[in-house]
Design a protein around this motif. Structure first.
Motif, PDB file in Angstrom:
ATOM      1  N   ALA A   1       3.750  -1.344  -9.085  1.00 49.33           N
ATOM      2  CA  ALA A   1       3.893  -0.082  -8.350  1.00 49.33           C
ATOM      3  C   ALA A   1       5.286   0.492  -8.542  1.00 49.33           C
ATOM      4  O   ALA A   1       5.459   1.705  -8.747  1.00 49.33           O
ATOM      5  CB  ALA A   1       3.605  -0.312  -6.874  1.00 49.33           C
ATOM      6  N   LEU A   2       6.283  -0.348  -8.496  1.00 49.86           N
ATOM      7  CA  LEU A   2       7.659   0.106  -8.681  1.00 49.86           C
ATOM      8  C   LEU A   2       7.936   0.452 -10.141  1.00 49.86           C
ATOM      9  O   LEU A   2       8.681   1.388 -10.438  1.00 49.86           O
ATOM     10  CB  LEU A   2       8.625  -0.961  -8.178  1.00 49.86           C
ATOM     11  N   LYS A   3       7.324  -0.291 -11.029  1.00 52.79           N
ATOM     12  CA  LYS A   3       7.454   0.010 -12.464  1.00 52.79           C
ATOM     13  C   LYS A   3       6.864   1.383 -12.770  1.00 52.79           C
ATOM     14  O   LYS A   3       7.408   2.151 -13.567  1.00 52.79           O
ATOM     15  CB  LYS A   3       6.759  -1.072 -13.275  1.00 52.79           C
ATOM     16  N   ASN A   4       5.754   1.712 -12.121  1.00 48.49           N
ATOM     17  CA  ASN A   4       5.124   3.021 -12.316  1.00 48.49           C
ATOM     18  C   ASN A   4       6.009   4.163 -11.829  1.00 48.49           C
ATOM     19  O   ASN A   4       5.866   5.303 -12.282  1.00 48.49           O
ATOM     20  CB  ASN A   4       3.778   3.074 -11.593  1.00 48.49           C
ATOM     21  N   LEU A   5       6.923   3.856 -10.907  1.00 51.03           N
ATOM     22  CA  LEU A   5       7.871   4.862 -10.427  1.00 51.03           C
ATOM     23  C   LEU A   5       9.057   5.021 -11.377  1.00 51.03           C
ATOM     24  O   LEU A   5       9.878   5.917 -11.202  1.00 51.03           O
ATOM     25  CB  LEU A   5       8.386   4.486  -9.033  1.00 51.03           C
ATOM     26  N   GLY A   6       9.150   4.140 -12.359  1.00 45.66           N
ATOM     27  CA  GLY A   6      10.234   4.222 -13.338  1.00 45.66           C
ATOM     28  C   GLY A   6      11.368   3.243 -13.121  1.00 45.66           C
ATOM     29  O   GLY A   6      12.375   3.289 -13.826  1.00 45.66           O
ATOM     30  N   ALA A   7      11.212   2.330 -12.171  1.00 53.62           N
ATOM     31  CA  ALA A   7      12.264   1.340 -11.916  1.00 53.62           C
ATOM     32  C   ALA A   7      12.274   0.276 -13.009  1.00 53.62           C
ATOM     33  O   ALA A   7      11.231  -0.056 -13.571  1.00 53.62           O
ATOM     34  CB  ALA A   7      12.064   0.686 -10.554  1.00 53.62           C
TER      35      ALA A   7
ATOM     36  N   GLU B   1       0.827  -1.207   0.000  1.00 53.01           N
ATOM     37  CA  GLU B   1       0.000   0.000   0.000  1.00 53.01           C
ATOM     38  C   GLU B   1       0.863   1.259   0.000  1.00 53.01           C
ATOM     39  O   GLU B   1       0.521   2.262  -0.630  1.00 53.01           O
ATOM     40  CB  GLU B   1      -0.948  -0.015   1.204  1.00 53.01           C
ATOM     41  N   TRP B   2       1.980   1.220   0.731  1.00 56.29           N
ATOM     42  CA  TRP B   2       2.879   2.377   0.737  1.00 56.29           C
ATOM     43  C   TRP B   2       3.457   2.622  -0.654  1.00 56.29           C
ATOM     44  O   TRP B   2       3.480   3.760  -1.131  1.00 56.29           O
ATOM     45  CB  TRP B   2       4.006   2.170   1.751  1.00 56.29           C
ATOM     46  N   LEU B   3       3.894   1.572  -1.314  1.00 55.32           N
ATOM     47  CA  LEU B   3       4.455   1.716  -2.660  1.00 55.32           C
ATOM     48  C   LEU B   3       3.407   2.283  -3.625  1.00 55.32           C
ATOM     49  O   LEU B   3       3.699   3.141  -4.454  1.00 55.32           O
ATOM     50  CB  LEU B   3       4.970   0.371  -3.175  1.00 55.32           C
ATOM     51  N   LYS B   4       2.173   1.810  -3.514  1.00 51.41           N
ATOM     52  CA  LYS B   4       1.102   2.271  -4.408  1.00 51.41           C
ATOM     53  C   LYS B   4       0.723   3.727  -4.145  1.00 51.41           C
ATOM     54  O   LYS B   4       0.144   4.394  -5.003  1.00 51.41           O
ATOM     55  CB  LYS B   4      -0.120   1.367  -4.257  1.00 51.41           C
ATOM     56  N   SER B   5       1.063   4.238  -2.949  1.00 45.79           N
ATOM     57  CA  SER B   5       0.708   5.613  -2.609  1.00 45.79           C
ATOM     58  C   SER B   5       1.695   6.635  -3.161  1.00 45.79           C
ATOM     59  O   SER B   5       1.412   7.836  -3.168  1.00 45.79           O
ATOM     60  CB  SER B   5       0.630   5.772  -1.081  1.00 45.79           C
ATOM     61  N   LEU B   6       2.861   6.186  -3.612  1.00 45.62           N
ATOM     62  CA  LEU B   6       3.908   7.104  -4.058  1.00 45.62           C
ATOM     63  C   LEU B   6       3.563   7.711  -5.421  1.00 45.62           C
ATOM     64  O   LEU B   6       3.103   7.007  -6.321  1.00 45.62           O
ATOM     65  CB  LEU B   6       5.253   6.379  -4.119  1.00 45.62           C
TER      66      LEU B   6
END
Length: 377
Positions: free
Chosen positions: A103-109, A59-64
């Motif tokens: 979620a991490l992919k959406n951050l660009g990782a 949930e924390w990752l999805k909130s970023l």
């Protein structure tokens, strides 16, 4: 800690993710007495397996709401993204694991999912990094000569988004000096040596071996040191890039043997912690050519890059009943929990399998593990 005007603006950003990431880095810098933030070339984030981070972490990752601004790679997940069914995993876990990765992919990782990111994007000597995987940290510092502290998954992610890290610890040259000399008097498995010494020494060891270690042996030595202790760097006389930059310490330990009392009958043999290199996979393939089919389950773990580059080799291995998985490893996957005893060649797996997966372990060299898989005594 001194902040530039641009850094102060990030700390006061209207984007709560960016502001929180800056708060994390400033707090970390204050704790360790850093004088400033410095730019990094790349970040590597741990805590990718849903089994390890759970619903709160997801949930924390999805909130970023931000994007990384440097090359950012990810540690292994809890499953092979395509062959999870072969690992005996349930669909609910698979669903949650995919959500973590998305979620991490959406951050660009980059979703490379490996504990050996240096096989994919190798840093240069002197590069400043923010890496969180302990075995990758010790390899980057020791074998490559890049500079990174042992970050948490959260601080590495904060650095990835901000593009900087606090300037303290192993980013500073004088802090990379060896503090204890380890003279290895006989032929000892490097992984077992690191497993024993990690909990017994403080600071940065410098090793004196009777022979030159291979790159894979250096990898295993460092991974084991980091798993049983807080070691984030080591030197090897006449081998690692910075060994001659400092004086040899007076404090010395001599090691001539390492004994390990573990005994159980393995129902799984698992190799690839850290992930297998191309050389390791090729050596395994050469060794097992003389055998027909495995008698015990054996799982190998590697990165997608190595897997894709050696597809012909993988096919030959799997024709003998060996399974080669990507994206994950025996330590972070709940798939390992259905076994009673796992045989490994890794001090890191030896440390974490009982703690994280609650299974018994037995240790052997790579070739002892392979012979056991084919039931050859």
């Amino acid at each position: 800690m001194y902040l530039t005007k641009d850094e102060e603006k990030l700390l006061e950003s209207e984007n709560p993710t960016i502001a929180k990431c800056m708060e994390i880095l400033v707090a970390l810098g204050d704790i360790f007495g850093a004088e400033k933030l410095i730019p990094i070339k790349s970040a590597h984030i741990s805590g990718i397996s849903y089994k390890n981070i759970g619903e709160e972490g997801l949930e924390w990752l999805k909130s970023l709401r931000a994007k990384v601004c440097v090359k950012t790679t990810l540690n292994p997940a809890g499953m092979d993204l395509e062959r999870w069914n072969e690992m005996g995993l349930d669909e609910d876990f698979v669903k949650r694991q995919i959500e973590v990765i998305e979620a991490l992919k959406n951050l660009g990782a980059e979703t490379v999912l490996t504990c050996t990111p240096y096989y994919i994007h190798r840093p240069s000597f002197g590069d400043h990094l923010a890496w969180a995987e302990s075995s990758a940290v010790v390899y980057a510092n020791s074998v490559i000569g890049a500079r990174t502290n042992r970050e948490s998954g959260i601080s590495a992610l904060a650095s990835a988004i901000i593009g900087k890290t606090p300037y303290y610890g192993l980013h500073i040259k004088e802090n990379r000096a060896p503090t204890i000399l380890i003279e290895v008097e006989s032929e000892i498995n490097p992984s077992l040596l690191g497993y024993k010494l990690g909990s017994e020494i403080d600071g940065i060891p410098i090793f004196k071996f009777k022979r030159k270690l291979s790159d894979d042996e250096l990898k295993q030595l460092g991974a084991s040191l980091a798993s049983t202790g807080n070691v984030a760097m080591f030197h090897v006389i006449d081998q690692t890039p910075e060994w001659n930059d400092f004086e040899i310490p007076n404090e010395k330990i001599e090691v001539d043997k390492v004994e390990l009392q573990l005994d159980c009958e393995p129902d799984l043999i698992a190799l690839g912690c850290p992930h297998l290199s191309k050389n390791e996979l090729l050596e395994i393939a050469t060794f097992v050519e003389k055998f027909e089919k495995v008698k015990k389950p054996i799982w190998l773990f590697t990165s997608r890059k190595v897997y894709n580059e050696l597809r012909d080799v993988v096919e030959k291995l799997e024709s003998k009943g060996i399974r080669v998985f990507r994206d994950t490893c025996m330590v972070v996957s709940p798939a390992t929990e259905r076994f009673e005893c796992v045989m490994v060649n890794s001090g890191k797996a030896l440390t974490y399998l009982p703690k994280l997966r609650r299974v018994k372990v037995i240790f052997g060299s790579t070739y002892e593990c392979l012979r056991r898989a084919f039931d050859e005594n």
